[in-house]
Design a protein around this motif. Structure first.
Motif, PDB file in Angstrom:
ATOM      1  N   ALA A 105       0.832  -1.206   0.000  1.00 40.51           N
ATOM      2  CA  ALA A 105       0.000   0.000   0.000  1.00 40.51           C
ATOM      3  C   ALA A 105       0.862   1.251   0.000  1.00 40.51           C
ATOM      4  O   ALA A 105       0.564   2.224  -0.703  1.00 40.51           O
ATOM      5  N   LYS A 106       1.947   1.246   0.765  1.00 37.68           N
ATOM      6  CA  LYS A 106       2.858   2.399   0.795  1.00 37.68           C
ATOM      7  C   LYS A 106       3.481   2.620  -0.578  1.00 37.68           C
ATOM      8  O   LYS A 106       3.600   3.749  -1.044  1.00 37.68           O
ATOM      9  N   GLU A 107       3.838   1.538  -1.264  1.00 39.15           N
ATOM     10  CA  GLU A 107       4.461   1.641  -2.584  1.00 39.15           C
ATOM     11  C   GLU A 107       3.514   2.181  -3.644  1.00 39.15           C
ATOM     12  O   GLU A 107       3.941   2.938  -4.520  1.00 39.15           O
ATOM     13  N   VAL A 108       2.249   1.797  -3.600  1.00 38.59           N
ATOM     14  CA  VAL A 108       1.327   2.156  -4.684  1.00 38.59           C
ATOM     15  C   VAL A 108       0.407   3.330  -4.352  1.00 38.59           C
ATOM     16  O   VAL A 108      -0.321   3.802  -5.228  1.00 38.59           O
ATOM     17  N   CYS A 109       0.436   3.824  -3.132  1.00 36.17           N
ATOM     18  CA  CYS A 109      -0.373   4.979  -2.749  1.00 36.17           C
ATOM     19  C   CYS A 109      -0.008   6.167  -3.647  1.00 36.17           C
ATOM     20  O   CYS A 109       1.163   6.533  -3.750  1.00 36.17           O
ATOM     21  N   PRO A 110      -0.979   6.782  -4.316  1.00 35.23           N
ATOM     22  CA  PRO A 110      -0.678   7.899  -5.221  1.00 35.23           C
ATOM     23  C   PRO A 110       0.061   9.058  -4.562  1.00 35.23           C
ATOM     24  O   PRO A 110       0.954   9.647  -5.179  1.00 35.23           O
ATOM     25  N   ILE A 111      -0.259   9.377  -3.320  1.00 34.70           N
ATOM     26  CA  ILE A 111       0.435  10.483  -2.647  1.00 34.70           C
ATOM     27  C   ILE A 111       1.873  10.084  -2.329  1.00 34.70           C
ATOM     28  O   ILE A 111       2.803  10.872  -2.530  1.00 34.70           O
ATOM     29  N   SER A 112       2.103   8.859  -1.874  1.00 33.53           N
ATOM     30  CA  SER A 112       3.464   8.399  -1.605  1.00 33.53           C
ATOM     31  C   SER A 112       4.307   8.456  -2.872  1.00 33.53           C
ATOM     32  O   SER A 112       5.491   8.815  -2.825  1.00 33.53           O
TER      33      SER A 112
END
Length: 130
Positions: A105-112
């Protein structure tokens, strides 16, 4: 703006409605308004939580709670690090699987993905499978 200036920010949804910001709220006590770093942290934490919820659902898990906070490190005019702190309750998942899905989720989160800094993640699973 400088040290004596101030401004207001309003979002289209009016969730932020003339929220104050200034040098004082950015670099001193921050009690009377917000600042860009706080808004980036909130955007990153909320986007990550939403992305995690979607990935858990895709893996046939439903979270009871996902509490995410973000600590933004701002040094010499740059955001140098964001620490996401996740505490979640997800029945029927083991800690290793929860870690895997959270890191995805951290890798693919648009804001991240749009933030050009190191984003760390600390994951705590409450009441999961042992």
């Amino acid at each position: 703006m400088g040290k004596d200036g101030q401004g207001q920010v309003t979002t289209k949804s009016n969730v932020l409605d003339t929220a104050r910001y200034s040098f004082h709220t950015r670099f001193e006590d921050g009690k009377e308004g917000t600042n860009p770093e706080e808004l980036i942290g909130a955007a990153n934490a909320s986007c990550f939580a939403m992305q995690l919820s979607v990935l858990l659902s895709s893996a046939n898990f439903t979270a009871t709670t996902l509490d995410v906070s973000a600590t933004v490190t701002f040094i010499d005019g740059a955001i140098t690090n964001i620490m996401l702190n996740l505490e979640g309750e997800v029945p029927e998942i083991d800690a290793e699987r929860f870690q895997q899905i959270a890191h995805k989720a951290k890798e693919v989160c648009p804001i991240s993905k749009v933030i050009n800094t190191e984003i760390e993640l600390k994951v705590t699973l409450k009441n999961g499978l042992l």
